[in-house]
Design a protein around this motif. Structure first.
Motif, short mmCIF file in Angstrom:
data_model
loop_
_atom_site.label_atom_id
_atom_site.label_comp_id
_atom_site.label_asym_id
_atom_site.label_seq_id
_atom_site.Cartn_x
_atom_site.Cartn_y
_atom_site.Cartn_z
N ILE A 18 33.64 -63.09 -24.55
CA ILE A 18 33.52 -61.99 -23.59
C ILE A 18 33.93 -62.44 -22.20
O ILE A 18 34.69 -61.75 -21.51
CB ILE A 18 32.07 -61.45 -23.60
N ILE A 19 33.46 -63.59 -21.78
CA ILE A 19 33.82 -64.11 -20.45
C ILE A 19 35.32 -64.35 -20.37
O ILE A 19 35.96 -63.99 -19.37
CB ILE A 19 33.01 -65.39 -20.14
N PHE A 20 35.90 -64.94 -21.39
CA PHE A 20 37.35 -65.17 -21.40
C PHE A 20 38.11 -63.85 -21.32
O PHE A 20 39.06 -63.73 -20.54
CB PHE A 20 37.75 -65.93 -22.66
N SER A 21 37.72 -62.86 -22.09
CA SER A 21 38.45 -61.59 -22.11
C SER A 21 38.34 -60.86 -20.77
O SER A 21 39.32 -60.28 -20.30
CB SER A 21 37.98 -60.70 -23.25
N VAL A 22 37.18 -60.90 -20.13
CA VAL A 22 37.02 -60.24 -18.83
C VAL A 22 37.86 -60.96 -17.77
O VAL A 22 38.51 -60.31 -16.95
CB VAL A 22 35.53 -60.17 -18.43
N ASN A 23 37.87 -62.27 -17.80
CA ASN A 23 38.70 -63.02 -16.85
C ASN A 23 40.19 -62.74 -17.07
O ASN A 23 40.95 -62.61 -16.11
CB ASN A 23 38.42 -64.51 -16.94
N TYR A 24 40.59 -62.66 -18.32
CA TYR A 24 41.99 -62.36 -18.62
C TYR A 24 42.36 -60.96 -18.16
O TYR A 24 43.42 -60.75 -17.57
CB TYR A 24 42.24 -62.52 -20.12
N LEU A 25 41.48 -60.00 -18.36
CA LEU A 25 41.70 -58.64 -17.91
C LEU A 25 41.83 -58.59 -16.39
O LEU A 25 42.74 -57.93 -15.86
CB LEU A 25 40.55 -57.73 -18.36
N ASN A 26 40.97 -59.29 -15.69
CA ASN A 26 41.05 -59.34 -14.22
C ASN A 26 42.36 -59.96 -13.76
O ASN A 26 42.96 -59.51 -12.79
CB ASN A 26 39.86 -60.10 -13.65
N HIS A 27 42.80 -60.99 -14.46
CA HIS A 27 44.07 -61.64 -14.11
C HIS A 27 45.25 -60.67 -14.28
O HIS A 27 46.11 -60.57 -13.39
CB HIS A 27 44.26 -62.89 -14.99
N ILE A 28 45.27 -59.95 -15.38
CA ILE A 28 46.34 -58.98 -15.63
C ILE A 28 46.33 -57.88 -14.57
O ILE A 28 47.37 -57.54 -13.99
CB ILE A 28 46.23 -58.37 -17.04
N CYS A 29 45.16 -57.33 -14.31
CA CYS A 29 45.06 -56.24 -13.33
C CYS A 29 45.45 -56.71 -11.93
O CYS A 29 46.10 -55.96 -11.18
CB CYS A 29 43.66 -55.65 -13.33
N THR A 30 45.09 -57.92 -11.58
CA THR A 30 45.46 -58.46 -10.28
C THR A 30 46.98 -58.61 -10.16
O THR A 30 47.57 -58.27 -9.13
CB THR A 30 44.77 -59.81 -10.04
N ARG A 31 47.62 -59.09 -11.21
CA ARG A 31 49.09 -59.21 -11.21
C ARG A 31 49.75 -57.84 -11.04
O ARG A 31 50.71 -57.68 -10.29
CB ARG A 31 49.58 -59.86 -12.49
N LEU A 32 49.23 -56.85 -11.77
CA LEU A 32 49.79 -55.50 -11.68
C LEU A 32 49.53 -54.89 -10.30
O LEU A 32 50.41 -54.20 -9.75
CB LEU A 32 49.22 -54.61 -12.78
N GLN A 33 48.37 -55.15 -9.73
CA GLN A 33 48.09 -54.64 -8.38
C GLN A 33 49.03 -55.27 -7.36
O GLN A 33 49.52 -54.59 -6.46
CB GLN A 33 46.64 -54.92 -8.00
N ASP A 34 49.28 -56.56 -7.48
CA ASP A 34 50.20 -57.23 -6.57
C ASP A 34 51.61 -56.64 -6.68
O ASP A 34 52.28 -56.42 -5.67
CB ASP A 34 50.24 -58.73 -6.83
N SER A 35 52.04 -56.41 -7.89
CA SER A 35 53.36 -55.81 -8.10
C SER A 35 53.42 -54.40 -7.51
O SER A 35 54.42 -54.02 -6.90
CB SER A 35 53.66 -55.78 -9.60
N ASN A 36 52.35 -53.65 -7.67
CA ASN A 36 52.30 -52.30 -7.13
C ASN A 36 52.29 -52.34 -5.59
O ASN A 36 52.92 -51.48 -4.95
CB ASN A 36 51.06 -51.58 -7.65
#
Length: 126
Positions: A18-36
């Protein structure tokens, strides 16, 4: 005794997953936010060619990460981002800064909501 050890091991393994998946989700969303944000900055500077290029980069990243995000998040949010992404490209092509900025804001807020919905807290557990 054996069943207690097995149960505890499975529980600990689930917590780590669970901790790994939440951290991975945050990483993906942060990358997409930066691109946006790059798209938004280009629009604010009226650099339409760069904004189009950045929106294409965002689209590429979205296509790469959206199947992984779909595992964790609500499909309505995913559909909202996809629709706004398509609108954004058309608004940039027509050089409509108000609508373009509005679409980047909707995308940004949707990504924030995805991160908030998956945050580890008591409210999300129950």
């Amino acid at each position: 005794m054996k069943s207690i050890i097995i149960s505890f091991t499975i529980f600990v393994l689930m917590i780590f997953c669970i901790i790994f998946s939440v951290n991975y989700l945050n990483h993906i969303c942060t990358r997409l936010q930066d691109s946006n944000l790059q798209v938004e900055k280009s629009i604010q500077l009226n650099s339409w060619d760069e904004a189009y290029k950045n929106s294409q980069n965002f689209t590429t990243e979205w296509k790469k990460y959206s199947p992984k995000l779909a595992i964790f998040s609500d499909h309505d949010e995913m559909e909202d981002i996809s629709n706004e992404m398509r609108k954004l490209t058309q608004y940039i092509n027509h050089r409509d800064s108000e609508e373009s900025l509005s679409s980047t804001n909707v995308i940004q807020n949707s990504l924030k909501r995805i991160m908030e919905m998956q945050r580890l807290n008591i409210e999300n557990l129950f």
